[in-house]
Design a protein around this motif. Sequence first.
Motif, PDB file in Angstrom:
ATOM      1  N   ARG A 187       0.829  -1.213   0.000  1.00 24.77           N
ATOM      2  CA  ARG A 187       0.000   0.000   0.000  1.00 24.77           C
ATOM      3  C   ARG A 187       0.859   1.256   0.000  1.00 24.77           C
ATOM      4  NH1 ARG A 187      -1.337   3.312   4.153  1.00 24.77           N
ATOM      5  NH2 ARG A 187      -0.522   1.858   5.726  1.00 24.77           N
ATOM      6  N   ARG A 188       1.870   1.277   0.858  1.00 23.24           N
ATOM      7  CA  ARG A 188       2.700   2.464   0.956  1.00 23.24           C
ATOM      8  C   ARG A 188       3.591   2.641  -0.284  1.00 23.24           C
ATOM      9  NH1 ARG A 188       3.495   5.310   5.681  1.00 23.24           N
ATOM     10  NH2 ARG A 188       4.510   6.675   4.158  1.00 23.24           N
ATOM     11  N   ILE A 189       4.075   1.536  -0.820  1.00 19.46           N
ATOM     12  CA  ILE A 189       4.907   1.644  -2.021  1.00 19.46           C
ATOM     13  C   ILE A 189       4.081   2.122  -3.212  1.00 19.46           C
ATOM     14  CG2 ILE A 189       6.042   0.188  -3.766  1.00 19.46           C
ATOM     15  CD1 ILE A 189       7.638  -1.069  -1.568  1.00 19.46           C
ATOM     16  N   GLU A 190       2.865   1.633  -3.317  1.00 25.13           N
ATOM     17  CA  GLU A 190       2.001   2.122  -4.399  1.00 25.13           C
ATOM     18  C   GLU A 190       1.760   3.618  -4.274  1.00 25.13           C
ATOM     19  OE1 GLU A 190      -0.545  -1.985  -5.295  1.00 25.13           O
ATOM     20  OE2 GLU A 190      -1.405  -0.389  -4.059  1.00 25.13           O
ATOM     21  N   GLY A 191       1.573   4.087  -3.043  1.00 20.90           N
ATOM     22  CA  GLY A 191       1.383   5.515  -2.826  1.00 20.90           C
ATOM     23  C   GLY A 191       2.623   6.319  -3.192  1.00 20.90           C
ATOM     24  N   ALA A 192       3.786   5.792  -2.805  1.00 21.55           N
ATOM     25  CA  ALA A 192       5.041   6.478  -3.119  1.00 21.55           C
ATOM     26  C   ALA A 192       5.273   6.534  -4.625  1.00 21.55           C
ATOM     27  CB  ALA A 192       6.198   5.773  -2.416  1.00 21.55           C
ATOM     28  N   ARG A 193       4.985   5.432  -5.308  1.00 23.38           N
ATOM     29  CA  ARG A 193       5.181   5.391  -6.757  1.00 23.38           C
ATOM     30  C   ARG A 193       4.218   6.349  -7.465  1.00 23.38           C
ATOM     31  NH1 ARG A 193       8.144   0.929  -8.666  1.00 23.38           N
ATOM     32  NH2 ARG A 193       6.907   0.740 -10.569  1.00 23.38           N
ATOM     33  N   ALA A 194       3.009   6.460  -6.924  1.00 23.29           N
ATOM     34  CA  ALA A 194       2.044   7.385  -7.523  1.00 23.29           C
ATOM     35  C   ALA A 194       2.517   8.830  -7.415  1.00 23.29           C
ATOM     36  CB  ALA A 194       0.677   7.219  -6.856  1.00 23.29           C
ATOM     37  N   SER A 195       3.347   9.091  -6.403  1.00 22.23           N
ATOM     38  CA  SER A 195       3.864  10.453  -6.221  1.00 22.23           C
ATOM     39  C   SER A 195       5.190  10.676  -6.949  1.00 22.23           C
ATOM     40  CB  SER A 195       4.050  10.743  -4.732  1.00 22.23           C
ATOM     41  OG  SER A 195       5.135  10.003  -4.198  1.00 22.23           O
ATOM     42  N   LEU A 255       8.007   8.496  -6.787  1.00 23.19           N
ATOM     43  CA  LEU A 255       9.163   7.794  -6.218  1.00 23.19           C
ATOM     44  C   LEU A 255       9.243   6.387  -6.783  1.00 23.19           C
ATOM     45  CD1 LEU A 255       9.349   8.565  -2.387  1.00 23.19           C
ATOM     46  CD2 LEU A 255      10.932   9.274  -4.181  1.00 23.19           C
ATOM     47  N   ASP A 256      10.447   5.952  -7.135  1.00 21.47           N
ATOM     48  CA  ASP A 256      10.654   4.589  -7.635  1.00 21.47           C
ATOM     49  C   ASP A 256      11.025   3.692  -6.455  1.00 21.47           C
ATOM     50  OD1 ASP A 256      11.204   2.254  -8.936  1.00 21.47           O
ATOM     51  OD2 ASP A 256      12.776   3.055 -10.233  1.00 21.47           O
ATOM     52  N   MET A 257      10.006   3.186  -5.748  1.00 21.48           N
ATOM     53  CA  MET A 257      10.234   2.281  -4.625  1.00 21.48           C
ATOM     54  C   MET A 257       9.805   0.876  -5.036  1.00 21.48           C
ATOM     55  SD  MET A 257       9.249   4.562  -1.250  1.00 21.48           S
ATOM     56  CE  MET A 257      10.229   3.551  -0.140  1.00 21.48           C
ATOM     57  N   ARG A 258      10.563  -0.121  -4.599  1.00 23.92           N
ATOM     58  CA  ARG A 258      10.341  -1.507  -5.011  1.00 23.92           C
ATOM     59  C   ARG A 258      10.179  -2.416  -3.795  1.00 23.92           C
ATOM     60  NH1 ARG A 258      13.162  -1.973 -10.232  1.00 23.92           N
ATOM     61  NH2 ARG A 258      13.363   0.171 -10.998  1.00 23.92           N
ATOM     62  N   MET A 259       9.469  -3.518  -4.000  1.00 26.51           N
ATOM     63  CA  MET A 259       9.397  -4.588  -3.013  1.00 26.51           C
ATOM     64  C   MET A 259      10.354  -5.691  -3.444  1.00 26.51           C
ATOM     65  SD  MET A 259       5.289  -4.963  -2.282  1.00 26.51           S
ATOM     66  CE  MET A 259       4.938  -5.620  -3.905  1.00 26.51           C
ATOM     67  N   GLN A 260      11.280  -6.059  -2.571  1.00 25.24           N
ATOM     68  CA  GLN A 260      12.190  -7.150  -2.888  1.00 25.24           C
ATOM     69  C   GLN A 260      11.630  -8.443  -2.290  1.00 25.24           C
ATOM     70  OE1 GLN A 260      16.866  -8.371  -2.326  1.00 25.24           O
ATOM     71  NE2 GLN A 260      16.342  -6.207  -2.567  1.00 25.24           N
ATOM     72  N   ILE A 261      11.369  -9.422  -3.144  1.00 23.34           N
ATOM     73  CA  ILE A 261      10.623 -10.620  -2.789  1.00 23.34           C
ATOM     74  C   ILE A 261      11.503 -11.858  -2.936  1.00 23.34           C
ATOM     75  CG2 ILE A 261       8.530 -11.965  -3.269  1.00 23.34           C
ATOM     76  CD1 ILE A 261       7.951  -9.057  -2.501  1.00 23.34           C
ATOM     77  N   ALA A 262      11.411 -12.766  -1.981  1.00 18.09           N
ATOM     78  CA  ALA A 262      12.031 -14.086  -2.121  1.00 18.09           C
ATOM     79  C   ALA A 262      11.054 -15.000  -2.838  1.00 18.09           C
ATOM     80  CB  ALA A 262      12.384 -14.666  -0.760  1.00 18.09           C
TER      81      ALA A 262
END
Length: 582
Positions: free
Chosen positions: A286-294, A296-303
């Motif tokens: 949720r927070r990364i989607e909000g940041a990207r909408a503004s 910011l290039d934020m990513r989730m690193q997933i195993a």
Amino acid sequence: MLDLKISGGTLVDGSGGSPFSGDIGVKDGRIVALGRVSEPARRTIDAGGTKVMPGFIDIHTHYDGQAVWDRTLAPSSVHGVTSVLMGNCGVGFAPLRPGSASVLVKLMEGVEEIPGTVLYEGLDWAWESFGSYLDRVEQTPHAINVAAQIPHDPVRLYVMGERAATQQAATHDDVCAMRAIVREALEAGAFGFSTGRSDTHRTSDGRDTPAAIADLQELSGIASALRDMPYRILSAVSDFDMFKGLDRFDAEFDVLEAMARAAGRPMTITTLERLGNPGQWNEVRRRIEGARASGLDMRMQIAPRGVGVLNGLRTTLNLLMGKPSYRAIMKLPHDRLVAELKKPEVRQHILSDPFVKISELDPSAPPQIDQAIAALDFISMRMFELGDPPNYEPSEETSIGARARARGVGVLEEIYDILLKDDGEALIYFPIFNYNAGNLDTTAEMMRHEAAHLGLGDGGAHVGTICDGAWTTFFLQHWARERTRGRLSLEQAVKMITADHAAFMGLSDRGRIAVGQIADLNIVDWEELRLSRPRMAYDLPAGGKRLLQDAHGYVATIVCGQTIMEHGVATGAMPGKVLRAS
């Protein structure tokens, strides 16, 4: 004349487009021809019946020490990885203030489970600045390419000394000094800056990591060093204080988001489906989607599979270690230990012994091991015998708890008997993260998000507990071939671990099969691609042990046009380079 020609393979080129048949011509380490290549070559590999892919890029490893002494960089090189990024989680070995090596050893020993004896034996500490550290790594030939971020903890220790180790806040002057060091490292070729804010990370003497309490002023001040540089990245790991019993998710994410804004650069954040807080990953999303909408290039690193620990008689931890009678004999040579454990009277004594707290006997042991013992009946329903070949998506019906009930025995008795199988080489797999529902459905959902990319394999770390450095082989085998629910296409899966990671790191010259690209390649017998069960090797400096996992199906792995692995055997070629961001 070409140096190398790969003929007749099916090319999965990393672009995400459909595979196609063709040849590859290589000269001076680069791809110079594609399609129908008629030029003669000094060596030709017949790739008929195979898939030819770009070399894999692993963005989350901990070879910071190993890269100084080890040329092959296993396990990564065994699993098709041709470039690794180290310096993750805020830990590493540079900068190094003279005389302070022991502090960094305790840090890496505790956080990443790399024994201090191994580090003292393997490292010569012939550097001070981050740039001179890269120079030292460059002096060791490598089979694969090595890139690094500058980690927060050594920077803080270099500037603040004991004040950093005792969790004091940084002053304005401290922050300015740290920013200058990070800027110097970026100019020397560091790909970015990493910080670690995990509650579970401890030094080997039980302390919190130096950067664990860094505040917004410190993190934003350091991150601002990236703003007017060419492309660089940020990475962070945080538990959002969940293990301290605090509900401050948004406050912690605010700090990380402000750090990313100060840098103006892409940021990757470790994202897991946690056992104690299964909904947290959705909050991260949720927070990364909000940041990207503004912007910011934020990513989730997933195993791409359950992140968990292995229990065995050779591993660093197993649940029997909570029994004093087991601890009295556990350091016997392996054969003698197995012989003792098979004795009925020893078995009875250990099983009837009361548990003691492992974390009180071993300061570096995570407190969660004691929590696991206290909840053994519950967690036994998500503990599994790891067979050969290993199954990393087992069903609850095959769990230790279900097996114990079926036999009419206690859970610890079932564990005891499994650990004695295969002459004491058997392993029990406990996926702590990404496995709450007893399957990888949530992992599939996480991986498919537009902000997701793959990592968290920790190659080079957790040498006696975790063996996830083989994740690239697992990812292709499981998600692009075997799993029916949520299966990825082969071309999509290959793109995720090649071109996508190259783009994130700012590497424009690798990650795809195209004319002009560096010839980092894998030739794969697709139907034979699989993993063996992890095994313990004793090949680190000072006789240190580490878990390794063999792969099958890699016909050849090629780095800069030279074959470094052939049918699972290292060739001795060392074409790898220390990659420096420009």
